[in-house]
Design an enzyme around this catalytic site. Structure first.
Site: not given
Length: 241
Positions: A57, A82, A146, A150, A222
């Site tokens: 993961e 992570e 993430d 933009k 989340y």
């Protein structure tokens, strides 16, 4: 500080102050299950229990998904990568059950219902890729990364040709690369990038296959927040050819 060989990491490595119990877990227990520069990446020796397959993961967040998967699949080894220290600490809490500083024993152990099938790489997964053997993994999870929405930040998105080349190398033919996102820009980005990559094929046959969580899904905090705020997650499973 990064050398010329290391990729630049964009994002936070630590958030709010970590409480005493979690700090103790980071200091005393993380070294027991951490993948470090000296760890040999070998299926037979990496985990403290016999395993039949290995999953990775990438960016496990608060650790709910990897903790849940590892509990449900005791014969599968899970590598969790992570960089966010608070997330690493939270995963340690989930698998030990230790929440208060006065609960920290001299010898920290996993919860009784767990086997030793999680290993943590507390750094940028791209630094570990080169140490992984070909066809090493059975499944890879990239859940709610993430999106860097933009346009000028598009090169920061994890799904890109370089990373996909490495995923294709370390994932067995027939293995699954699962990507989940709740961001419309990232949805389109994933579909375009994966369509252009000839190492993978999308497994979806109809809308239900990607608009709803897979059968083996573990819900996360989340995800619940995204749904509550009106963002509908999608779940893409890609087969390694």
């Amino acid at each position: 500080m990064h050398s010329d060989q290391e990729p630049h990491f964009y994002g936070r490595r630590q958030g709010r102050k970590i409480r005493k119990a979690k700090t103790s877990l980071l200091d005393k227990f993380l070294p027991e299950i951490a993948i470090t520069s000296s760890t040999i990446i070998d299926k037979q020796t990496l985990f403290g229990t016999k395993i039949n397959q290995i999953c990775l993961e990438i960016g496990f967040g608060n650790g709910e998904h990897i903790a849940g998967q590892a509990l449900k699949n005791p014969q599968t080894g899970f590598i969790g990568a992570e960089v966010f220290k608070n997330g690493v600490a939270n995963l340690l809490t989930l698998i030990t059950g230790i929440k208060q500083a006065d609960q920290v024993p001299e010898t920290i152990k996993l919860l009784p219902q767990r086997v030793d099938n999680i290993r943590i790489y507390a750094d940028d997964i791209r630094l570990l890729f080169s140490r992984m053997p070909d066809n090493f993994l059975d499944k890879v999870f990239l859940l709610f990364p993430d999106p860097w929405p933009k346009k000028r930040h598009a090169d920061r998105r994890f799904i890109n040709p370089d990373n996909l080349k490495e995923i294709a190398r370390i994932l067995k033919p027939g293995g699954i690369f699962r990507i989940a996102t709740d961001h419309p820009v990232y949805k389109r980005w994933v579909l375009r990038q994966m369509h252009q990559n000839k190492n993978f094929i999308w497994t979806a046959k109809c809308g239900n296959d990607w608009k709803h969580p897979p059968k083996d899904w573990v819900e996360t905090k989340y995800q619940r927040k995204a749904v509550f705020e009106g963002r509908r997650p999608v779940f893409f499973d890609y087969l390694r050819l």
